[in-house]
Design an enzyme around this catalytic site. Structure first.
Site, PDB file in Angstrom:
ATOM      1  N   ILE A   1      42.205 -24.803   1.640  1.00  0.00           N
ATOM      2  CA  ILE A   1      42.928 -23.898   2.710  1.00  0.00           C
ATOM      3  C   ILE A   1      42.876 -24.876   4.360  1.00  0.00           C
ATOM      4  O   ILE A   1      43.128 -24.588   4.495  1.00  0.00           O
ATOM      5  CB  ILE A   1      41.951 -22.711   2.779  1.00  0.00           C
ATOM      6  CG1 ILE A   1      40.469 -22.920   2.222  1.00  0.00           C
ATOM      7  CG2 ILE A   1      42.198 -21.525   1.528  1.00  0.00           C
ATOM      8  CD1 ILE A   1      40.087 -21.566   2.991  1.00  0.00           C
TER       9      ILE A   1
ATOM     10  N   PHE B   1      34.662 -16.871 -10.182  1.00  0.00           N
ATOM     11  CA  PHE B   1      33.888 -15.693 -10.089  1.00  0.00           C
ATOM     12  C   PHE B   1      34.207 -14.147  -9.579  1.00  0.00           C
ATOM     13  O   PHE B   1      35.955 -13.510 -10.642  1.00  0.00           O
ATOM     14  CB  PHE B   1      32.710 -15.319  -9.789  1.00  0.00           C
ATOM     15  CG  PHE B   1      32.083 -14.095  -9.979  1.00  0.00           C
ATOM     16  CD1 PHE B   1      31.725 -13.298 -11.183  1.00  0.00           C
ATOM     17  CD2 PHE B   1      30.900 -13.459  -8.606  1.00  0.00           C
ATOM     18  CE1 PHE B   1      31.025 -11.806 -11.143  1.00  0.00           C
ATOM     19  CE2 PHE B   1      30.160 -12.231  -9.113  1.00  0.00           C
ATOM     20  CZ  PHE B   1      30.277 -11.699 -10.268  1.00  0.00           C
TER      21      PHE B   1
ATOM     22  N   LEU C   1      38.769 -25.566  -6.193  1.00  0.00           N
ATOM     23  CA  LEU C   1      37.783 -25.742  -7.652  1.00  0.00           C
ATOM     24  C   LEU C   1      36.661 -26.419  -7.562  1.00  0.00           C
ATOM     25  O   LEU C   1      35.762 -27.425  -8.028  1.00  0.00           O
ATOM     26  CB  LEU C   1      38.609 -26.528  -8.651  1.00  0.00           C
ATOM     27  CG  LEU C   1      39.943 -26.033  -9.413  1.00  0.00           C
ATOM     28  CD1 LEU C   1      40.124 -26.857 -10.594  1.00  0.00           C
ATOM     29  CD2 LEU C   1      39.252 -24.360  -9.580  1.00  0.00           C
TER      30      LEU C   1
ATOM     31  N   TYR D   1      26.580 -18.465   7.213  1.00  0.00           N
ATOM     32  CA  TYR D   1      27.495 -17.522   6.032  1.00  0.00           C
ATOM     33  C   TYR D   1      28.188 -16.225   7.143  1.00  0.00           C
ATOM     34  O   TYR D   1      28.984 -16.400   6.904  1.00  0.00           O
ATOM     35  CB  TYR D   1      26.890 -17.834   5.235  1.00  0.00           C
ATOM     36  CG  TYR D   1      27.946 -16.770   3.898  1.00  0.00           C
ATOM     37  CD1 TYR D   1      28.800 -17.049   3.438  1.00  0.00           C
ATOM     38  CD2 TYR D   1      27.128 -15.900   2.826  1.00  0.00           C
ATOM     39  CE1 TYR D   1      29.800 -16.683   2.486  1.00  0.00           C
ATOM     40  CE2 TYR D   1      27.702 -14.624   1.922  1.00  0.00           C
ATOM     41  CZ  TYR D   1      29.009 -15.326   2.285  1.00  0.00           C
ATOM     42  OH  TYR D   1      29.646 -14.363   1.482  1.00  0.00           O
TER      43      TYR D   1
HETATM   44  N1  LIG Z   1      29.259 -12.937  -5.405  1.00  0.00           N
HETATM   45  C1  LIG Z   1      29.938 -11.608  -4.049  1.00  0.00           C
HETATM   46  O1  LIG Z   1      28.422 -10.712  -4.353  1.00  0.00           O
HETATM   47  C2  LIG Z   1      30.366 -11.502  -2.335  1.00  0.00           C
HETATM   48  C3  LIG Z   1      30.569 -10.283  -2.196  1.00  0.00           C
HETATM   49  C4  LIG Z   1      30.879 -10.196  -0.823  1.00  0.00           C
HETATM   50  C5  LIG Z   1      31.806 -11.328  -0.555  1.00  0.00           C
HETATM   51  N2  LIG Z   1      31.778 -11.664  -1.584  1.00  0.00           N
HETATM   52  C6  LIG Z   1      32.822 -12.929  -0.810  1.00  0.00           C
HETATM   53  O2  LIG Z   1      33.764 -12.915  -2.105  1.00  0.00           O
HETATM   54  C7  LIG Z   1      34.990 -14.085  -2.431  1.00  0.00           C
HETATM   55  C8  LIG Z   1      34.501 -15.035  -3.973  1.00  0.00           C
HETATM   56  O3  LIG Z   1      33.245 -15.120  -4.247  1.00  0.00           O
HETATM   57  P1  LIG Z   1      32.559 -15.641  -5.100  1.00  0.00           P
HETATM   58  O4  LIG Z   1      31.766 -14.971  -5.441  1.00  0.00           O
HETATM   59  O5  LIG Z   1      34.002 -15.001  -6.360  1.00  0.00           O
HETATM   60  O6  LIG Z   1      31.978 -16.791  -5.430  1.00  0.00           O
HETATM   61  P2  LIG Z   1      33.448 -17.801  -6.002  1.00  0.00           P
HETATM   62  O7  LIG Z   1      32.299 -19.380  -4.858  1.00  0.00           O
HETATM   63  O8  LIG Z   1      33.157 -18.127  -7.231  1.00  0.00           O
HETATM   64  O9  LIG Z   1      35.161 -18.356  -5.353  1.00  0.00           O
HETATM   65  C9  LIG Z   1      35.156 -18.491  -4.149  1.00  0.00           C
HETATM   66  C10 LIG Z   1      36.383 -19.624  -5.046  1.00  0.00           C
HETATM   67  O10 LIG Z   1      37.298 -20.111  -3.558  1.00  0.00           O
HETATM   68  C11 LIG Z   1      37.100 -21.632  -3.679  1.00  0.00           C
HETATM   69  N3  LIG Z   1      37.194 -22.452  -2.415  1.00  0.00           N
HETATM   70  C12 LIG Z   1      36.093 -22.931  -1.747  1.00  0.00           C
HETATM   71  N4  LIG Z   1      36.559 -23.460  -0.956  1.00  0.00           N
HETATM   72  C13 LIG Z   1      37.971 -23.903  -0.767  1.00  0.00           C
HETATM   73  C14 LIG Z   1      38.957 -24.447   0.394  1.00  0.00           C
HETATM   74  N5  LIG Z   1      38.969 -25.231   1.198  1.00  0.00           N
HETATM   75  N6  LIG Z   1      39.806 -24.026  -0.560  1.00  0.00           N
HETATM   76  C15 LIG Z   1      40.143 -23.797  -2.051  1.00  0.00           C
HETATM   77  N7  LIG Z   1      39.065 -22.637  -2.314  1.00  0.00           N
HETATM   78  C16 LIG Z   1      38.065 -23.176  -1.871  1.00  0.00           C
HETATM   79  C17 LIG Z   1      35.639 -21.797  -4.687  1.00  0.00           C
HETATM   80  O11 LIG Z   1      35.878 -23.330  -5.827  1.00  0.00           O
HETATM   81  C18 LIG Z   1      35.695 -21.014  -5.279  1.00  0.00           C
HETATM   82  O12 LIG Z   1      36.425 -20.959  -7.062  1.00  0.00           O
HETATM   83  C19 LIG Z   1      34.138 -15.212  -1.164  1.00  0.00           C
HETATM   84  O13 LIG Z   1      34.825 -15.008   0.464  1.00  0.00           O
HETATM   85  C20 LIG Z   1      32.369 -14.320  -1.144  1.00  0.00           C
HETATM   86  O14 LIG Z   1      32.557 -14.575   0.361  1.00  0.00           O
HETATM   87  C21 LIG Z   1      31.459 -12.600  -2.134  1.00  0.00           C
END
Ligand SMILES: NC(=O)c1ccc[n+]([C@@H]2O[C@H](COP(=O)([O-])OP(=O)(O)OC[C@H]3O[C@@H](n4cnc5c(N)ncnc54)[C@H](O)[C@@H]3O)[C@@H](O)[C@H]2O)c1
Length: 316
Positions: A61, A14, A36, A149
């Protein structure tokens, strides 16, 4: 500013897809890594056709052999967003969150050290204890690992900063507050804004966990992405922890009323993890303003409208 070679882990997720979009808009050459597990290749859509979109690689990763190969490319900055992001999943399956968010980050960090690549580590506001006042939470306020988390993100943050101090690695820890906007999932695992809007449009009731008095500081995703990207460009934030948020909080009750405009369509249900709930989240982003000249540009109303328009047209 010269164009950079950048790697975005979690770039098909996202927020990741918006970070990729912004990096391309700024003229950088972008590689995307994602397993993915929660992202979708469709999130990148037309971005993949951009001349500076170098490559999407499906990989994990946690896989060091794969990372060894990928980091042969000479990256200037690694935006590390790949992670398990769901609080309830982390309570149900802490090992999965630990492996992705701590061990995965360690693996990425080792590559950054080996190849002298700046790392922007995407942490979260969920590491904080509740806001104590209406001044908001700043980076020196207490943290509290209320869920695995949050615990995993704090562990990873500390490792990232230790590489700054021990090895002089350019590194920054960023803590965006709850982010919402187009491309966020609208199912149970999505964000509160996306879920509420989807249910509103489907004519369903909005369900609130607990009493709904818990507050969130909601950051529109394009503001978030601009903050993430700028943190990679600036040396002023190296070795720092930096927040970003709207600087206003809204209770979940207020948010539901704003979205559905009909109290009859709001229902309170027992919280699934009351022990890990943070009662008040409000961001003080003055450090981001000072170091990066960053401020949010979208109001909550504007962000909600843009998200609603997207949900109406997207096939999700
Ligand atoms: N959504 C929020 O409100 C928010 C707020 C603050 C921080 N974050 C951080 O921002 C980042 C992105 O969050 P998001 O909301 O877009 O979530 P998201 O799940 O859409 O994005 C995370 C991505 O990481 C990928 N992923 C997970 N494990 C993986 C692995 N082992 N190897 C490779 N890829 C992997 C997933 O497929 C996904 O596309 C995260 O680190 C999250 O902790 C999110």
């Amino acid at each position: 500013m010269r164009a950079l070679n950048v790697l975005v882990t979690g770039g098909a997720g996202f927020i990741g897809r918006w970070v990729v979009a912004r990096l391309l808009q700024d003229g950088n050459r972008v590689w995307v890594l994602d397993d993915l597990s929660n992202g979708r290749i469709e999130n990148l859509g037309k971005l993949r056709a951009h001349k500076n979109f170098i490559k999407f690689v499906k990989g994990d990763i946690k896989d060091n052999r794969f990372l060894n190969h990928l980091f042969i490319n000479e990256f200037d900055v690694c935006y590390h967003l790949g992670a398990s992001i769901n609080v309830q999943d982390s309570i149900d399956r802490p090992k999965e969150t630990f492996d992705n968010d701590v061990i995965g980050t360690f693996n990425v960090l080792e590559q950054c050290k080996k190849h002298k690549v700046k790392i922007v580590f995407m942490s979260t506001c969920m590491v904080y204890d509740r806001a104590q006042s209406d001044d908001g939470i700043n980076e020196t306020d207490p943290v509290k690992p209320a869920s695995p988390y949050a615990g995993a993100k704090l562990a990873a943050e500390n490792m990232v900063l230790s590489y700054y101090y021990a090895y002089g690695l350019p590194a920054v820890v960023i803590r965006p507050f709850n982010t919402y906007g187009p491309y966020q999932k609208t199912g149970g695992e999505g964000g509160v804004v996306a879920i509420f809007l989807k249910n509103k449009l489907a004519g369903k009731t909005l369900q609130i966990y607990g009493d709904g008095n818990q507050t969130r500081d909601l950051l529109y995703v394009e503001d978030c992405a601009r903050f993430v990207v700028e943190s990679g460009y600036s040396e002023h934030v190296d070795g720092e922890i930096v927040n970003a948020g709207l600087g206003e909080d809204v209770s979940i009750n207020e948010l539901a009323e704003l979205i559905v405009e009909d109290e009859e369509r709001i229902e309170h249900i027992p919280h699934i993890h009351p022990q890990s709930e943070i009662p008040k989240l409000l961001c003080d982003y003055s450090k981001a303003k000072e170091l990066l000249d960053w401020e949010p540009e979208y109001t909550l109303d504007e962000g909600i409208s843009k998200t609603e328009e997207w949900i109406k047209t997207a096939k999700i």
